[in-house]
Design a protein around this motif. Structure first.
Motif, PDB file in Angstrom:
ATOM      1  N   PHE A 242      53.149 -15.326  20.990  1.00  0.00           N
ATOM      2  CA  PHE A 242      53.848 -16.611  20.951  1.00  0.00           C
ATOM      3  C   PHE A 242      55.289 -16.337  20.527  1.00  0.00           C
ATOM      4  CE2 PHE A 242      54.395 -20.278  17.751  1.00  0.00           C
ATOM      5  CZ  PHE A 242      54.863 -21.179  18.679  1.00  0.00           C
ATOM      6  N   THR A 243      56.257 -16.872  21.266  1.00  0.00           N
ATOM      7  CA  THR A 243      57.661 -16.619  20.925  1.00  0.00           C
ATOM      8  C   THR A 243      58.269 -17.692  20.030  1.00  0.00           C
ATOM      9  OG1 THR A 243      58.346 -17.558  23.066  1.00  0.00           O
ATOM     10  CG2 THR A 243      58.137 -15.162  22.921  1.00  0.00           C
ATOM     11  N   ASN A 244      57.404 -18.427  19.349  1.00  0.00           N
ATOM     12  CA  ASN A 244      57.786 -19.362  18.290  1.00  0.00           C
ATOM     13  C   ASN A 244      58.285 -20.701  18.841  1.00  0.00           C
ATOM     14  OD1 ASN A 244      57.885 -20.076  15.610  1.00  0.00           O
ATOM     15  ND2 ASN A 244      59.190 -18.361  14.996  1.00  0.00           N
ATOM     16  N   LEU A 245      58.355 -21.655  17.949  1.00  0.00           N
ATOM     17  CA  LEU A 245      58.797 -22.997  18.319  1.00  0.00           C
ATOM     18  C   LEU A 245      60.288 -23.022  18.639  1.00  0.00           C
ATOM     19  CD1 LEU A 245      56.908 -25.153  15.659  1.00  0.00           C
ATOM     20  CD2 LEU A 245      56.420 -24.986  18.093  1.00  0.00           C
ATOM     21  N   HIS A 246      60.716 -24.074  19.341  1.00  0.00           N
ATOM     22  CA  HIS A 246      62.128 -24.256  19.660  1.00  0.00           C
ATOM     23  C   HIS A 246      62.423 -25.752  19.667  1.00  0.00           C
ATOM     24  CE1 HIS A 246      60.651 -25.282  23.680  1.00  0.00           C
ATOM     25  NE2 HIS A 246      59.995 -24.134  23.687  1.00  0.00           N
ATOM     26  N   ASP A 247      63.692 -26.086  19.744  1.00  0.00           N
ATOM     27  CA  ASP A 247      64.108 -27.484  19.627  1.00  0.00           C
ATOM     28  C   ASP A 247      63.621 -28.355  20.775  1.00  0.00           C
ATOM     29  OD1 ASP A 247      65.389 -26.906  17.268  1.00  0.00           O
ATOM     30  OD2 ASP A 247      67.374 -26.653  18.177  1.00  0.00           O
ATOM     31  N   ASP A 248      63.242 -27.750  21.891  1.00  0.00           N
ATOM     32  CA  ASP A 248      62.799 -28.523  23.058  1.00  0.00           C
ATOM     33  C   ASP A 248      61.284 -28.683  23.130  1.00  0.00           C
ATOM     34  OD1 ASP A 248      65.469 -28.784  24.315  1.00  0.00           O
ATOM     35  OD2 ASP A 248      65.313 -26.609  24.502  1.00  0.00           O
ATOM     36  N   TYR A 249      60.582 -28.224  22.095  1.00  0.00           N
ATOM     37  CA  TYR A 249      59.112 -28.264  22.092  1.00  0.00           C
ATOM     38  C   TYR A 249      58.614 -29.696  22.291  1.00  0.00           C
ATOM     39  CZ  TYR A 249      54.350 -27.751  20.218  1.00  0.00           C
ATOM     40  OH  TYR A 249      52.989 -27.770  20.037  1.00  0.00           O
ATOM     41  N   HIS A 250      57.790 -29.886  23.324  1.00  0.00           N
ATOM     42  CA  HIS A 250      57.208 -31.188  23.668  1.00  0.00           C
ATOM     43  C   HIS A 250      58.269 -32.232  24.004  1.00  0.00           C
ATOM     44  CE1 HIS A 250      52.810 -30.855  22.040  1.00  0.00           C
ATOM     45  NE2 HIS A 250      53.117 -29.942  22.946  1.00  0.00           N
ATOM     46  N   ARG A 251      59.391 -31.794  24.536  1.00  0.00           N
ATOM     47  CA  ARG A 251      60.445 -32.714  24.947  1.00  0.00           C
ATOM     48  C   ARG A 251      60.754 -32.518  26.428  1.00  0.00           C
ATOM     49  NH1 ARG A 251      63.386 -34.849  20.530  1.00  0.00           N
ATOM     50  NH2 ARG A 251      62.817 -33.911  18.533  1.00  0.00           N
ATOM     51  N   VAL A 252      61.284 -33.561  27.044  1.00  0.00           N
ATOM     52  CA  VAL A 252      61.643 -33.454  28.462  1.00  0.00           C
ATOM     53  C   VAL A 252      62.809 -32.502  28.683  1.00  0.00           C
ATOM     54  CG1 VAL A 252      60.751 -35.737  29.028  1.00  0.00           C
ATOM     55  CG2 VAL A 252      63.139 -35.491  28.302  1.00  0.00           C
ATOM     56  N   SER A 253      63.485 -32.107  27.614  1.00  0.00           N
ATOM     57  CA  SER A 253      64.605 -31.170  27.725  1.00  0.00           C
ATOM     58  C   SER A 253      64.145 -29.717  27.855  1.00  0.00           C
ATOM     59  CB  SER A 253      65.512 -31.301  26.496  1.00  0.00           C
ATOM     60  OG  SER A 253      64.777 -31.143  25.294  1.00  0.00           O
ATOM     61  N   ASP A 254      62.844 -29.469  27.827  1.00  0.00           N
ATOM     62  CA  ASP A 254      62.319 -28.103  27.946  1.00  0.00           C
ATOM     63  C   ASP A 254      62.298 -27.702  29.423  1.00  0.00           C
ATOM     64  OD1 ASP A 254      61.197 -25.674  27.398  1.00  0.00           O
ATOM     65  OD2 ASP A 254      59.209 -26.442  26.879  1.00  0.00           O
ATOM     66  N   ASP A 255      63.467 -27.328  29.930  1.00  0.00           N
ATOM     67  CA  ASP A 255      63.643 -27.066  31.355  1.00  0.00           C
ATOM     68  C   ASP A 255      63.556 -25.576  31.673  1.00  0.00           C
ATOM     69  OD1 ASP A 255      64.032 -29.753  32.089  1.00  0.00           O
ATOM     70  OD2 ASP A 255      66.111 -29.674  31.431  1.00  0.00           O
ATOM     71  N   ALA A 256      63.293 -25.291  32.936  1.00  0.00           N
ATOM     72  CA  ALA A 256      63.052 -23.910  33.374  1.00  0.00           C
ATOM     73  C   ALA A 256      64.278 -23.021  33.197  1.00  0.00           C
ATOM     74  CB  ALA A 256      62.609 -23.897  34.830  1.00  0.00           C
ATOM     75  N   ASP A 257      65.480 -23.605  33.259  1.00  0.00           N
ATOM     76  CA  ASP A 257      66.664 -22.760  33.150  1.00  0.00           C
ATOM     77  C   ASP A 257      66.873 -22.219  31.733  1.00  0.00           C
ATOM     78  OD1 ASP A 257      67.436 -25.090  31.876  1.00  0.00           O
ATOM     79  OD2 ASP A 257      69.189 -25.464  33.135  1.00  0.00           O
ATOM     80  N   LYS A 258      66.066 -22.674  30.782  1.00  0.00           N
ATOM     81  CA  LYS A 258      66.158 -22.165  29.413  1.00  0.00           C
ATOM     82  C   LYS A 258      65.201 -21.002  29.151  1.00  0.00           C
ATOM     83  CE  LYS A 258      67.651 -26.667  27.679  1.00  0.00           C
ATOM     84  NZ  LYS A 258      67.321 -27.837  26.834  1.00  0.00           N
TER      85      LYS A 258
END
Length: 214
Positions: free
Chosen positions: A121-137
């Motif tokens: 697991f590469t840990n949590l991030h600010d986009d976790y479970h948000r619509v901002s979690d896009d493929a370009d990230k």
């Protein structure tokens, strides 16, 4: 995680030299609803659970940052820590090792059946479970490195002369990355349809274990 499973399946199926042990590649549904898919699998497995020597779980491995790789379940077999540290020499990840085999994702269903587990697991991030979690990230190179390390670990487990020994893991001193800070120590049986509260296990050293809950 899904992309990683597909890449691993393609990699191992393309090898001329097959591993000594069989590999089963699984994608579970219903995890967010309470580990429904993995709970269903351990209740009706493709192969007998007593022949399942380990469960390797990968989830959220696409946002590697500062080379930090979390590996949970280290305490579920006495051979895991040494093996992971040795395999990591090729990749140089900043490892965050956690002992516990329970957690809010699918390996917990297998650990509850006394099967050694590892969770990458590469840990949590600010986009976790948000619509901002896009493929370009997605950190594509980072994810590829994680998958290659998992492949190395799986190869070693599958070809080892002895099966990994199972141990009950003592809880970590720090809260789990996606857990709660206060815990009774009960592990819900998410698949149970029963009056009251069914549990699939209790954490070592927890109030639930000390109270004798089973």
């Amino acid at each position: 995680g899904t992309a990683g499973v597909l890449e691993l399946a393609q990699f191992f199926s393309s090898q001329a030299q097959k591993p000594k042990r069989s590999l089963i590649f699984l994608g579970f549904s219903g995890e967010e609803l309470g580990l429904l898919g993995s709970a269903k699998y351990v209740a009706a497995p493709l192969k007998p659970l007593e022949k399942t020597v380990a469960m390797i779980n990968i989830e959220m491995i696409g946002r590697l940052k500062d080379s930090t790789l979390v590996v949970e379940g280290i305490g579920t077999s006495p051979s895991w820590a040494e093996m992971i540290e040795r395999v990591n020499k090729t990749y140089g990840f900043n490892l965050r090792l956690k002992r516990d085999g329970y957690g809010p994702t699918d390996h917990a269903s297998f650990y509850g059946k006394n099967i050694p587990v590892l969770f990458f697991f590469t840990n949590l991030h600010d986009d976790y479970h948000r619509v901002s979690d896009d493929a370009d990230k997605i950190n594509v190179a980072g994810e590829a490195a994680v998958v290659k390390m998992v492949a190395d670990a799986v190869t070693e487990i599958a070809n080892a002369a002895a099966v990994p020994q199972f141990t009950k893991a003592a809880p970590d001193s720090q809260p789990q990355a996606r857990g709660f800070r206060v815990s009774v120590g009960t592990i819900p049986d998410y698949a149970a349809e029963a009056d009251g509260v069914a549990i699939s296990g209790v954490r070592v050293g927890s109030p639930a274990e000390k109270a004798g809950l089973k």
